[in-house]
Design a protein around this motif. Structure first.
Motif, PDB file in Angstrom:
ATOM      1  N   ASP A 133     -13.625   7.950  -3.675  1.00 25.87           N
ATOM      2  CA  ASP A 133     -12.266   7.916  -4.220  1.00 25.87           C
ATOM      3  C   ASP A 133     -11.265   8.706  -3.395  1.00 25.87           C
ATOM      4  N   THR A 179      -9.557   7.210   2.268  1.00 30.48           N
ATOM      5  CA  THR A 179      -8.826   5.962   2.412  1.00 30.48           C
ATOM      6  C   THR A 179      -9.791   4.815   2.696  1.00 30.48           C
ATOM      7  N   LEU A 218      -4.797   2.914   2.292  1.00 29.81           N
ATOM      8  CA  LEU A 218      -4.805   2.955   0.828  1.00 29.81           C
ATOM      9  C   LEU A 218      -6.065   3.630   0.310  1.00 29.81           C
ATOM     10  N   GLU A 248      -6.087   2.158  -5.502  1.00 24.80           N
ATOM     11  CA  GLU A 248      -4.930   1.291  -5.297  1.00 24.80           C
ATOM     12  C   GLU A 248      -5.331  -0.165  -5.068  1.00 24.80           C
ATOM     13  N   SER A 290      -7.625  -3.731  -6.211  1.00 24.31           N
ATOM     14  CA  SER A 290      -8.274  -4.437  -7.319  1.00 24.31           C
ATOM     15  C   SER A 290      -9.786  -4.365  -7.157  1.00 24.31           C
ATOM     16  N   GLN A 295     -11.921  -3.977  -3.690  1.00 29.15           N
ATOM     17  CA  GLN A 295     -12.879  -2.884  -3.486  1.00 29.15           C
ATOM     18  C   GLN A 295     -14.227  -3.429  -3.028  1.00 29.15           C
TER      19      GLN A 295
END
Length: 247
Positions: free
Chosen positions: A91, A94, A133, A137, A139, A143
């Protein structure tokens, strides 16, 4: 080639794997299916050396996994990528930093890393704009694609997919399945896919292994499983098979 020989594993006083024999030939895609809790993910973890068997062995290109020393297991794992069920992105990192973890130290030193990261994203239909990102951030489908990009960035020989479409809506699940099939053709990888989705398994796989009660109940091409006369196989394919006895 990955060879699984007489593999047994006991967890919580239950033989989750109870004598598994399975061979994954180089260049093939093999789907591992079965009722919930029948040891499919446990089997994957033995291939990459996250679990040690109680009996039996896994061989990757002839090398035993469970008895490998530190250098040997590093060499074995350098051939294998693992796409976790929940994507397992960090998490606090990036997208670019997450994908970069799929490169070895030597690859990070020798490669044009930014170009390599962009290429891996391109292969999973994402653009370089996602590199800075954070996973939060993105979907769920994005991911999952980033997790696959991390798996392919180091050009590994074997890719293990653990329920790659779990938690995705039908549209995104179809996108991931199409992606897995295309990557096999483009990269020539050998794939092992744990899935509960019969249609996906049959569409993507050269061979299917059906696990029940810790053993391979049936193995063969999708057509061979469709025509099986084993009532348990047909019940499972119709979605009528009961939950496995393994918790």
């Amino acid at each position: 080639m990955i060879e699984i020989r007489h593999l047994r594993k006991c967890l919580n006083d239950v033989w989750v794997l109870d004598g598994i024999d399975l061979t994954i030939e180089e260049g093939d895609t093999v789907a591992v299916m079965g009722p919930s809790g029948t040891g499919k993910s446990v089997l994957l973890k033995h291939i990459v050396g996250l679990f040690d068997p109680d009996e039996g062995e896994v061989y990757v290109d002839g090398d035993p996994v469970s008895t490998a020393g530190a250098e040997e297991i590093h060499r074995i794992r350098s051939k294998i990528s693992y796409v976790f069920q929940n994507s397992a992105l960090f998490d606090s990192l990036t997208v670019g930093e997450n994908i970069r973890l799929g490169l070895t130290d030597r690859e990070r030193e020798e490669a044009d890393v930014q170009s390599t990261l962009r290429r891996s994203l391109e292969l999973v239909n994402l653009g370089p704009e996602v590199l800075p990102l954070l996973p939060a951030e993105l979907s769920g489908g994005m991911q999952k694609r980033v997790a696959i990009a991390r798996a392919i960035v180091g050009h590994k020989k074997y890719i293990l997919y653990d329920e790659p479409t779990t938690g995705l809506d039908p549209v995104n699940a179809a996108v991931i399945n199409s992606l897995i099939g295309r990557l096999k053709e483009e990269l020539g990888t050998t794939n092992v896919i744990v899935t509960h989705d019969v249609k996906s398994a049959f569409d993507l796989s050269d061979r299917v292994a059906l696990l029940m009660n810790g053993r391979v109940r049936a193995e063969g091409t999708p057509d061979e499983l469709r025509s099986s006369e084993d009532p348990s196989v047909q019940e499972f394919l119709r979605g009528e098979s009961p939950v496995s006895r393994v918790a």
